[in-house]
Design a protein around this motif. Structure first.
Motif, PDB file in Angstrom:
ATOM      1  N   ASP A  85      20.011  42.804   7.777  1.00  0.00           N
ATOM      2  CA  ASP A  85      18.851  43.419   8.431  1.00  0.00           C
ATOM      3  C   ASP A  85      17.593  42.557   8.420  1.00  0.00           C
ATOM      4  OD1 ASP A  85      20.426  45.634   8.921  1.00  0.00           O
ATOM      5  OD2 ASP A  85      19.795  46.667   7.102  1.00  0.00           O
ATOM      6  N   SER A  86      17.433  41.729   7.390  1.00  0.00           N
ATOM      7  CA  SER A  86      16.232  40.895   7.277  1.00  0.00           C
ATOM      8  C   SER A  86      16.522  39.418   7.493  1.00  0.00           C
ATOM      9  CB  SER A  86      15.589  41.078   5.892  1.00  0.00           C
ATOM     10  OG  SER A  86      15.245  42.425   5.668  1.00  0.00           O
ATOM     11  N   VAL A 201       3.669  37.036  -1.451  1.00  0.00           N
ATOM     12  CA  VAL A 201       3.699  38.117  -0.466  1.00  0.00           C
ATOM     13  C   VAL A 201       4.653  39.185  -0.968  1.00  0.00           C
ATOM     14  CG1 VAL A 201       4.338  38.810   1.870  1.00  0.00           C
ATOM     15  CG2 VAL A 201       3.120  36.659   1.506  1.00  0.00           C
ATOM     16  N   VAL A 202       4.153  40.402  -1.070  1.00  0.00           N
ATOM     17  CA  VAL A 202       4.981  41.567  -1.362  1.00  0.00           C
ATOM     18  C   VAL A 202       5.099  42.337  -0.055  1.00  0.00           C
ATOM     19  CG1 VAL A 202       5.165  43.727  -2.645  1.00  0.00           C
ATOM     20  CG2 VAL A 202       4.241  41.674  -3.768  1.00  0.00           C
ATOM     21  N   THR A 203       6.317  42.479   0.458  1.00  0.00           N
ATOM     22  CA  THR A 203       6.512  43.095   1.760  1.00  0.00           C
ATOM     23  C   THR A 203       7.380  44.343   1.633  1.00  0.00           C
ATOM     24  OG1 THR A 203       7.344  42.747   4.022  1.00  0.00           O
ATOM     25  CG2 THR A 203       8.448  41.518   2.264  1.00  0.00           C
ATOM     26  N   ASP A 204       6.877  45.445   2.127  1.00  0.00           N
ATOM     27  CA  ASP A 204       7.581  46.729   2.076  1.00  0.00           C
ATOM     28  C   ASP A 204       8.293  46.932   3.409  1.00  0.00           C
ATOM     29  OD1 ASP A 204       8.443  49.345   1.844  1.00  0.00           O
ATOM     30  OD2 ASP A 204       6.620  50.027   0.850  1.00  0.00           O
ATOM     31  N   GLU A 205       9.626  46.949   3.368  1.00  0.00           N
ATOM     32  CA  GLU A 205      10.421  47.006   4.597  1.00  0.00           C
ATOM     33  C   GLU A 205      11.175  48.327   4.742  1.00  0.00           C
ATOM     34  OE1 GLU A 205      12.854  43.464   4.688  1.00  0.00           O
ATOM     35  OE2 GLU A 205      11.094  42.151   4.926  1.00  0.00           O
ATOM     36  N   ILE A 206      10.667  49.377   4.119  1.00  0.00           N
ATOM     37  CA  ILE A 206      11.431  50.616   4.067  1.00  0.00           C
ATOM     38  C   ILE A 206      11.575  51.295   5.434  1.00  0.00           C
ATOM     39  CG2 ILE A 206       9.539  52.245   3.578  1.00  0.00           C
ATOM     40  CD1 ILE A 206      11.505  53.347   1.310  1.00  0.00           C
ATOM     41  N   ALA A 221       9.786  37.359   5.206  1.00  0.00           N
ATOM     42  CA  ALA A 221      10.530  36.441   4.344  1.00  0.00           C
ATOM     43  C   ALA A 221      11.269  35.388   5.159  1.00  0.00           C
ATOM     44  CB  ALA A 221      11.513  37.215   3.482  1.00  0.00           C
ATOM     45  N   THR A 222      11.721  35.766   6.362  1.00  0.00           N
ATOM     46  CA  THR A 222      12.436  34.808   7.211  1.00  0.00           C
ATOM     47  C   THR A 222      11.548  34.233   8.305  1.00  0.00           C
ATOM     48  OG1 THR A 222      13.271  36.725   8.429  1.00  0.00           O
ATOM     49  CG2 THR A 222      14.728  35.735   6.820  1.00  0.00           C
TER      50      THR A 222
END
Length: 396
Positions: A85-86, A201-206, A221-222
């Motif tokens: 997914d990411s 970086v803190v990334t919330d992908e919910i 991230a990608t």
């Protein structure tokens, strides 16, 4: 001596849960309240996930403690799901399974922050983020983007807020509470900027699977490989699979960060309930068919809610491109007499709407500046239409 520590006493109650609790209390007292407060899908958890939990509950091995970082098979499945997914490749050892997404948020900031470290916090923000930052003795630095820019912060705004104490950029797309979704180009630009500045970086992908129209989910991230091993991904099964009550989230990131966060969790909660973990395993390793069915309903409700809100004089609501929230600008209603009352803040307006129209919304003060309200369209179609009709009658 104080009975409650200053650290805990300073925490603000979760505004979204408070609104939801008040709405449920009024309903229990016999009042027909429509609740737009909590971000909770009205759908049941898909059957195949429930069946996996039932099967797990019958196995004695799941009646015991398990590794604090999570069941090995679930950590492996989350790593594979993250790649799917990411497009971000990680090992199972880089995953920590947590008691819901909130524990992932807390663990991450507790692991990365020292006292006085600053976190750039695009605003409007989910109400838990600043509290988790403060609990870790960090300093949230709000960077506000209003409806005129689609609730999307720019690199120039982030640059202006940067100081020598800045350690982390929190990045959320799709966004709670606004439903804003950054384009792939915007994600890459922000990610490159963070990398150049040496930030985490803190990334919330919910909400990754809940995007609409021409919007697409892009993992920072990608999109910005320059970040390398300075990114932590937060996620969970709650929103995507209608599993808010199962309490399974996770954080994925560099091995040293995950090891340290696991050590923290081993002294706080230990493992997540094994039955819930096996349900999550079925969710993340299964198809997305049930998710896509729910998304069709969310999309229909999204359009109905935005149309209704924009038909009310004094409300302007951009069309959200993701998640299941509408974030309406109600500054045009403030200072105007409504039912004999003249609200000056969105908190006063939300209270008036609840008491007199019996509709629960969350005021903008929970997410940043006053002047806005958040409404979830994750509730059923009938309740949504009834709630919108009440708002139009009361405010129109």
């Amino acid at each position: 001596m104080a009975r409650i520590s200053q650290r805990i006493g300073s925490i603000a109650e979760s505004a979204t849960l408070a609104v939801d609790a008040k709405a449920k209390a009024l309903k229990a007292a016999g009042r027909p309240v429509i609740g737009f407060g909590a971000g909770e899908p009205d759908f049941p958890t898909p059957d195949y996930i429930v069946e996996a939990a039932v099967a797990a509950a019958k196995q004695p091995k799941f009646h015991r403690y398990s590794p604090a970082a999570g069941l090995p098979e679930l950590r492996e499945a989350i790593a594979q799901k993250t790649a799917r997914d990411s497009s971000y490749n990680i090992e199972a050892s880089q995953v920590l399974v947590t008691n819901g997404g909130k524990q992932a948020v807390f663990n991450t900031f507790a692991t990365l922050l020292d006292p006085g470290d600053e976190v750039l916090l695009p605003t409007p923000f989910w109400t838990t983020y600043p509290e988790a930052i403060r609990l870790a003795e960090g300093v949230p630095v709000e960077v506000f983007a209003g409806p005129e820019q689609g609730y999307l912060v720019t690199v120039d705004q982030l640059e202006a807020a940067l100081t020598e104490k800045t350690k982390i950029l929190l990045f959320v797309s799709p966004s709670n509470p606004t439903g804003a979704v950054y384009s792939p180009e915007q994600v890459a630009e922000i990610g490159r900027w963070a990398a150049e500045k040496g930030l985490w970086v803190v990334t919330d992908e919910i909400y990754e699977h809940l995007v609409y129209d021409d919007a697409s989910f892009t993992s920072i991230a990608t999109a910005a490989p320059e970040l390398a091993d300075r990114v932590v991904i937060l996620n969970g099964v709650a929103k995507t699979y209608a599993m808010t009550g199962w309490r399974v989230g996770w954080m994925a990131g560099p091995a040293d960060v995950i090891k340290a966060a696991t050590n923290l969790q081993s002294h706080t909660t230990s493992n997540v309930a094994n039955v819930s973990q096996m349900a999550a395993l079925a969710a993340v390793s299964g198809s997305l068919d049930a998710v896509n069915e729910m998304k069709v309903a969310f999309d229909r409700r999204r359009r109905a809610m935005v149309d209704a809100l924009n038909s009310i004089d004094g409300i302007e609501c951009p069309t959200p491109k993701g998640a299941f929230y509408a974030y309406a600008d109600v500054r045009g209603l403030l200072g105007r007499e409504i039912a004999g009352v003249t609200p000056q803040t969105s908190a006063e307006l939300a209270s008036l709407i609840l008491e007199q129209a019996e509709v629960a919304v969350v005021p903008g003060e929970a997410f940043g500046p006053s002047g806005f309200i958040r409404l979830s369209y994750a509730l059923g179609d009938e309740d949504l239409h009834e709630g919108m009709d009440r708002l139009k009658r009361f405010l129109g």
